[in-house]
Motif scaffolding. Structure first.
Motif, PDB file in Angstrom:
ATOM      1  N   ALA A 162      26.340  15.571  14.232  1.00 57.65           N
ATOM      2  CA  ALA A 162      26.165  16.640  15.216  1.00 57.65           C
ATOM      3  C   ALA A 162      27.432  17.485  15.328  1.00 57.65           C
ATOM      4  O   ALA A 162      27.368  18.724  15.321  1.00 57.65           O
ATOM      5  N   SER A 163      28.573  16.827  15.426  1.00 58.45           N
ATOM      6  CA  SER A 163      29.841  17.548  15.575  1.00 58.45           C
ATOM      7  C   SER A 163      30.122  18.427  14.362  1.00 58.45           C
ATOM      8  O   SER A 163      30.589  19.570  14.495  1.00 58.45           O
ATOM      9  N   ALA A 164      29.857  17.888  13.161  1.00 61.03           N
ATOM     10  CA  ALA A 164      30.090  18.671  11.946  1.00 61.03           C
ATOM     11  C   ALA A 164      29.202  19.912  11.906  1.00 61.03           C
ATOM     12  O   ALA A 164      29.656  21.010  11.541  1.00 61.03           O
ATOM     13  N   ASN A 165      27.953  19.765  12.298  1.00 59.78           N
ATOM     14  CA  ASN A 165      27.044  20.911  12.323  1.00 59.78           C
ATOM     15  C   ASN A 165      27.488  21.950  13.343  1.00 59.78           C
ATOM     16  O   ASN A 165      27.384  23.164  13.100  1.00 59.78           O
ATOM     17  N   ILE A 166      27.968  21.488  14.480  1.00 54.37           N
ATOM     18  CA  ILE A 166      28.434  22.422  15.508  1.00 54.37           C
ATOM     19  C   ILE A 166      29.687  23.157  15.042  1.00 54.37           C
ATOM     20  O   ILE A 166      29.842  24.364  15.279  1.00 54.37           O
ATOM     21  N   ARG A 167      30.572  22.454  14.362  1.00 54.35           N
ATOM     22  CA  ARG A 167      31.775  23.113  13.847  1.00 54.35           C
ATOM     23  C   ARG A 167      31.403  24.202  12.839  1.00 54.35           C
ATOM     24  O   ARG A 167      32.025  25.276  12.810  1.00 54.35           O
ATOM     25  N   TYR A 168      30.370  23.950  12.037  1.00 57.29           N
ATOM     26  CA  TYR A 168      29.930  24.989  11.105  1.00 57.29           C
ATOM     27  C   TYR A 168      29.362  26.185  11.868  1.00 57.29           C
ATOM     28  O   TYR A 168      29.642  27.338  11.530  1.00 57.29           O
ATOM     29  N   ALA A 169      28.571  25.909  12.912  1.00 60.73           N
ATOM     30  CA  ALA A 169      28.031  27.001  13.729  1.00 60.73           C
ATOM     31  C   ALA A 169      29.158  27.819  14.348  1.00 60.73           C
ATOM     32  O   ALA A 169      29.095  29.057  14.393  1.00 60.73           O
ATOM     33  N   ALA A 170      30.194  27.130  14.818  1.00 63.54           N
ATOM     34  CA  ALA A 170      31.326  27.829  15.417  1.00 63.54           C
ATOM     35  C   ALA A 170      32.017  28.725  14.398  1.00 63.54           C
ATOM     36  O   ALA A 170      32.457  29.843  14.728  1.00 63.54           O
ATOM     37  N   SER A 171      32.095  28.284  13.153  1.00 67.74           N
ATOM     38  CA  SER A 171      32.731  29.108  12.115  1.00 67.74           C
ATOM     39  C   SER A 171      31.940  30.384  11.863  1.00 67.74           C
ATOM     40  O   SER A 171      32.523  31.449  11.613  1.00 67.74           O
ATOM     41  N   GLY A 185      23.361  40.299  15.601  1.00 63.97           N
ATOM     42  CA  GLY A 185      21.997  40.055  16.055  1.00 63.97           C
ATOM     43  C   GLY A 185      21.712  38.642  16.485  1.00 63.97           C
ATOM     44  O   GLY A 185      20.860  38.409  17.334  1.00 63.97           O
ATOM     45  N   THR A 186      22.383  37.645  15.912  1.00 60.71           N
ATOM     46  CA  THR A 186      22.116  36.249  16.248  1.00 60.71           C
ATOM     47  C   THR A 186      23.154  35.740  17.245  1.00 60.71           C
ATOM     48  O   THR A 186      24.359  35.954  17.057  1.00 60.71           O
ATOM     49  N   LYS A 187      22.685  35.065  18.292  1.00 59.99           N
ATOM     50  CA  LYS A 187      23.571  34.484  19.287  1.00 59.99           C
ATOM     51  C   LYS A 187      23.450  32.964  19.233  1.00 59.99           C
ATOM     52  O   LYS A 187      22.345  32.425  19.243  1.00 59.99           O
ATOM     53  N   ILE A 188      24.581  32.277  19.170  1.00 61.02           N
ATOM     54  CA  ILE A 188      24.599  30.825  19.144  1.00 61.02           C
ATOM     55  C   ILE A 188      25.436  30.327  20.308  1.00 61.02           C
ATOM     56  O   ILE A 188      26.539  30.828  20.549  1.00 61.02           O
ATOM     57  N   SER A 189      24.908  29.363  21.046  1.00 60.93           N
ATOM     58  CA  SER A 189      25.661  28.770  22.147  1.00 60.93           C
ATOM     59  C   SER A 189      25.418  27.273  22.164  1.00 60.93           C
ATOM     60  O   SER A 189      24.459  26.769  21.580  1.00 60.93           O
ATOM     61  N   LEU A 190      26.306  26.573  22.838  1.00 59.35           N
ATOM     62  CA  LEU A 190      26.208  25.134  23.005  1.00 59.35           C
ATOM     63  C   LEU A 190      25.768  24.857  24.432  1.00 59.35           C
ATOM     64  O   LEU A 190      26.228  25.505  25.369  1.00 59.35           O
ATOM     65  N   ARG A 191      24.853  23.897  24.612  1.00 61.92           N
ATOM     66  CA  ARG A 191      24.363  23.592  25.957  1.00 61.92           C
ATOM     67  C   ARG A 191      24.550  22.113  26.260  1.00 61.92           C
ATOM     68  O   ARG A 191      24.218  21.257  25.445  1.00 61.92           O
ATOM     69  N   ILE A 192      25.058  21.843  27.442  1.00 60.81           N
ATOM     70  CA  ILE A 192      25.187  20.478  27.931  1.00 60.81           C
ATOM     71  C   ILE A 192      24.498  20.386  29.286  1.00 60.81           C
ATOM     72  O   ILE A 192      24.611  21.294  30.112  1.00 60.81           O
ATOM     73  N   ILE A 193      23.719  19.335  29.493  1.00 63.54           N
ATOM     74  CA  ILE A 193      23.051  19.110  30.776  1.00 63.54           C
ATOM     75  C   ILE A 193      23.975  18.279  31.662  1.00 63.54           C
ATOM     76  O   ILE A 193      24.504  17.258  31.232  1.00 63.54           O
ATOM     77  N   ARG A 194      24.172  18.744  32.885  1.00 64.29           N
ATOM     78  CA  ARG A 194      25.049  18.038  33.812  1.00 64.29           C
ATOM     79  C   ARG A 194      24.359  16.769  34.319  1.00 64.29           C
ATOM     80  O   ARG A 194      23.341  16.827  35.012  1.00 64.29           O
ATOM     81  N   LEU A 195      24.904  15.634  33.946  1.00 71.39           N
ATOM     82  CA  LEU A 195      24.406  14.332  34.369  1.00 71.39           C
ATOM     83  C   LEU A 195      25.527  13.568  35.068  1.00 71.39           C
ATOM     84  O   LEU A 195      26.709  13.893  34.902  1.00 71.39           O
ATOM     85  N   PRO A 243      17.228  38.633  14.148  1.00 66.01           N
ATOM     86  CA  PRO A 243      17.819  38.381  15.468  1.00 66.01           C
ATOM     87  C   PRO A 243      17.173  37.185  16.157  1.00 66.01           C
ATOM     88  O   PRO A 243      15.950  37.070  16.197  1.00 66.01           O
ATOM     89  N   LEU A 244      18.002  36.301  16.681  1.00 66.67           N
ATOM     90  CA  LEU A 244      17.514  35.054  17.255  1.00 66.67           C
ATOM     91  C   LEU A 244      18.601  34.483  18.151  1.00 66.67           C
ATOM     92  O   LEU A 244      19.791  34.623  17.864  1.00 66.67           O
ATOM     93  N   ARG A 245      18.188  33.844  19.233  1.00 65.45           N
ATOM     94  CA  ARG A 245      19.117  33.101  20.070  1.00 65.45           C
ATOM     95  C   ARG A 245      18.941  31.618  19.765  1.00 65.45           C
ATOM     96  O   ARG A 245      17.829  31.096  19.830  1.00 65.45           O
ATOM     97  N   ILE A 246      20.031  30.941  19.420  1.00 65.79           N
ATOM     98  CA  ILE A 246      19.992  29.527  19.093  1.00 65.79           C
ATOM     99  C   ILE A 246      20.849  28.763  20.092  1.00 65.79           C
ATOM    100  O   ILE A 246      22.047  29.039  20.236  1.00 65.79           O
ATOM    101  N   ILE A 247      20.222  27.824  20.798  1.00 70.80           N
ATOM    102  CA  ILE A 247      20.923  26.972  21.755  1.00 70.80           C
ATOM    103  C   ILE A 247      21.020  25.582  21.132  1.00 70.80           C
ATOM    104  O   ILE A 247      20.008  24.983  20.770  1.00 70.80           O
TER     105      ILE A 247
END
Length: 260
Positions: A110-119, A127-137, A82-86
């Protein structure tokens, strides 16, 4: 960052995790972040480290850069327990990604890796949670809603993190800085600590150069450092606003204070 870089020894990591695993609740269940001003995925034993901590039943989180989160490495992390991955991904196209992250930033990878994570998320991850994070600039603010719709439609939850300029006053032009109430002490010395790769303990995640060392876990326990006279004096300086010769904290609080 000017301090020496390196990888934390696995044995030192075990010492830290073993102590935390012995804490009582609610301290034991607090989030433990396996990163601090470095890319944790570069550590050759990161999956083993995540697995060691997960098997202790601890609340582990990794915040990583998207280009480094290859499918094979993500599979290894997911298998570790179990792990949270941001996944940090501050750009909405190649141009903005390079402007924010630097010319070496690889948007396509980066996009290809994120698409794999989404799959993996769509397939189900016990047990594992994956989310995408963007900083508001200022640079990406107008496109954040589009960014969220795009990636959430693929199955990935998106977190929008509000901007903060660490301790660098020149960075305040990059976004809106959330202020503390007038004369409020910095809350960090009472909330958590950071163990840097060499065992040095600092009381703040913004102390990326280790200018306020509170001790070292190679020779002391976390509990001893947290309850030390040095740490108590540091908290007193924050509660009174008397920073003395500590220009690091004084300059930082000048950014975050609301004028009284």
């Amino acid at each position: 960052m000017e301090r020496e870089v390196g990888f934390m020894d696995f044995e030192l990591f075990q010492k830290i995790i073993d102590e935390i695993a012995g804490f009582s609740e609610p301290v034991r269940s607090k989030e433990i972040e396996l990163f601090h001003f470095g890319e944790s995925l570069l550590h050759p034993r990161i999956s083993e480290m995540a697995g060691y901590a997960s098997k202790k039943g601890l609340n582990m989180t990794l915040s990583v850069n998207a280009p480094e989160l290859t499918p094979s490495l993500l599979d290894s992390l997911v298998a570790s327990g179990p792990l949270r991955i941001i996944i940090s991904f501050d750009g909405y196209d190649e141009k903005s990604y390079k402007e924010i992250r630097g010319e070496a930033a690889d948007y396509e990878r980066a996009s290809a890796n994120i698409r794999y994570a989404a799959s993996l998320v769509r397939a189900g991850l016990p047990g594992t949670k994956i989310s995408l994070r963007i900083i508001r600039l200022n640079r990406n603010d107008a496109r954040i809603d589009d960014f969220k719709r795009q990636w959430e439609s693929s199955g990935l939850p998106v977190e929008v993190r509000e901007f903060f300029p660490w301790t660098e006053k020149e960075l305040t032009a990059l976004g809106i800085v959330k202020k503390y109430p007038p004369f409020m002490p910095c809350p960090f010395p009472w909330q958590y600590l950071v163990v840097q790769w060499d065992g040095t303990v600092v009381p703040c995640c913004r102390d990326y150069n280790g200018v306020n060392p509170m001790g070292n876990v190679r020779g002391s326990s976390l509990k001893e450092i947290w309850n030390s006279a040095q740490y108590a004096d540091f908290r007193t300086r924050h509660s009174t606003g008397n920073y003395g010769s500590n220009e690091f904290c004084r300059n930082c609080m000048e950014i975050f204070y609301t004028e009284g």
